[in-house]
Design an enzyme around this catalytic site. Structure first.
Site, PDB file in Angstrom:
ATOM      1  N   SER A  47       6.491   7.370   4.282  1.00  0.00           N
ATOM      2  CA  SER A  47       5.402   8.302   3.948  1.00  0.00           C
ATOM      3  C   SER A  47       5.271   8.538   2.443  1.00  0.00           C
ATOM      4  O   SER A  47       5.319   9.669   1.966  1.00  0.00           O
ATOM      5  CB  SER A  47       5.632   9.641   4.663  1.00  0.00           C
ATOM      6  N   CYS A  51      -0.200   4.035  -3.949  1.00  0.00           N
ATOM      7  CA  CYS A  51      -1.194   4.115  -5.027  1.00  0.00           C
ATOM      8  C   CYS A  51      -0.616   4.737  -6.285  1.00  0.00           C
ATOM      9  O   CYS A  51      -1.145   4.539  -7.383  1.00  0.00           O
ATOM     10  CB  CYS A  51      -2.399   4.929  -4.566  1.00  0.00           C
TER      11      CYS A  51
END
Length: 462
Positions: A47, A51
């Site tokens: 998780s 980016c």
């Protein structure tokens, strides 16, 4: 369903955005007494924001942990059996089980499932050439990849970096390496950087990169990577030039990681991604779902399947999958291809189709480009902005928008993304009641100026 167990078992392959969003949402809807959840992740982390890796490498984000939205311990505390450093190596669809291998020990075992989620992500494209796997050559897709690159940067004396490819990752990594004090060359096989833009807009990015001190080499194909006696990279070679390098970053792009799915005979699209229905269920398979960078999605503008690997989509896929696995109902209707990035203070945004996309699907269009400012021209610090808009010939339906500018430019693309999703025409856009005050916008927002010009051009073409 396997009736030997009192509760259903959900197996999730992949521990990042789509996989763990699906697991978490399914857990919200069904407690441990109803649904057992087992998740396999071959890396060390779950998780996390892929980016954000270029900003971590560049020092804007100082701590790797800041990129992690939820730790393995937090998932386990919610009764999700998360197994790190465990790679699924085979899918047995008839037997409804997966074979997994412990990456460190090599030990293998089978785990049965009632419902399966495939969220295997994407893999960086590595060119098939000599030296592509040499020490000092890095793809950047996972936190493990980012850590490996940082280890190389900290252990390398030289300060010459070559980035191969000039898409989002290539451009962002070039800036990150400049911030770390490297001499950076970007080798790009396209005519301009950012192939997600039309070349005339990519030229603006090219100029900004050179202004940052990055050497741009366009229309160049890398043919091999040279190594030294120690096996480490020393140069990148194109058709006619050689670029010295102490580190190489591959920013060529990614492809869907569907090796398992292909071997199991699951349906793949033209770009190699898994094909699903609107509920994110793999087509033709009642108990298998897929989401994230390993799937293809419907482009709402062109009506065709596309592979668009973005974290925004992956998280939405996970929510949809988890809702359906948990007994609810949700769908993912498709995308319009919205993305935003930056080089230094230059903001780059796009949504919808480029000119070549429209040509490829047989759409005739009108294209306009306008120059405007981020604020009222008389207000302090108003900065220039270029907006390009494509509208369908005769109908005026909005097809795509690209924006390049300084502060305040990038997120304006969201106006166009909403208009695309709603199927609006350029003329309908001109009536949008957007917020205005001199510190935020000219009285006619730049996107609406482009819409007015596109609408006029469409009317002139009737």
């Amino acid at each position: 369903m396997n009736m030997s167990r009192a509760r259903e078992r959900l197996v999730v392959i992949g521990g990042d955005a789509a996989g763990m969003s699906a697991a978490s949402q399914a857990r919200r809807l069904k407690g441990p007494g109803e649904l057992e959840i087992v998740a396999f992740e071959r890396g060390h982390f779950t998780s996390y924001s892929a980016c954000g890796i270029p900003y971590w490498v560049g020092g804007d984000v100082t701590d790797r942990e800041q990129l992690i939205a939820r730790t393995p311990e937090e998932h386990r505390a919610r009764d999700i059996d998360l197994r790190l450093r465990t790679e699924v190596t085979e899918l047995d669809l008839d037997g409804q089980r997966v074979r997994a291998r412990d990456v460190d020990s090599g030990e293998e075992s089978w785990t049965s499932y009632d419902k399966l989620v495939i969220a295997t992500g994407a893999r960086p494209i590595r060119p098939d050439m000599p030296g592509a796997d040499a020490a000092g050559v890095h793809g950047v897709q996972t936190l493990d990849d980012g850590q490996a690159l940082l280890d190389t940067l900290e252990g390398t004396r030289g300060r010459r970096a070559v980035v191969v490819g000039a898409g989002y990752i290539g451009v962002e990594m070039a800036e990150a390496l400049i911030k770390r004090g490297y001499e950076v060359t970007v080798v790009n096989r396209g005519s301009e950087p950012m192939s997600t833009l039309d070349p005339d807009m990519g030229r603006l990015v090219h100029e900004a990169m050179e202004g940052l001190g990055i050497t741009m080499v366009n229309d160049a194909e890398v043919t091999k990577i040279l190594t030294g006696d120690d096996g480490a990279v020393r140069a990148v070679v194109t058709q006619d030039r050689e670029f010295p390098a102490d580190v190489v970053v591959l920013g060529i792009g990614v492809s869907p990681e569907t090796t398992l799915a292909k071997a199991a005979g699951l349906p793949l699209g033209p770009h190699g991604g898994l094909l699903t229905d609107r509920s994110m269920r793999v087509r033709g398979h009642e108990d298998i779902w897929a989401g994230g960078d390993c799937v293809e999605v419907l482009d709402l503008v062109s009506g065709q399947e596309r592979h668009i690997p973005l974290g925004t989509h992956a998280n939405k896929h996970g929510q949809v999958i988890g809702t359906n696995v948990g007994g609810g109902y949700a769908t993912f209707p498709g995308v319009v291809g919205t993305a935003v990035s930056k080089v230094c203070d230059l903001e780059i945004a796009r949504t919808g189709l480029r000119e070549k996309d429209a040509h490829r699907v047989g759409l005739r269009f009108e294209a306009v480009t306008i120059e405007s400012t981020s604020r009222a021209g008389y207000y302090p610090n108003a900065s220039p902005m270029t907006v390009k808009m494509l509208a369908e010939h005769r109908t005026g339906r909005l097809l795509g928008v690209q924006i390049v500018g300084r502060e305040g430019a990038g997120k304006r693309v969201d106006i166009a993304a909403v208009a695309l999703t709603a199927g609006m025409t350029a003329e309908q856009m001109t009536a949008l009641d957007l917020g205005y005050a001199p510190p935020f916008s000219p009285v006619w927002d730049p996107v609406l100026v482009a819409a007015r010009k596109a609408s006029a051009k469409v009317r002139g073409s009737l």
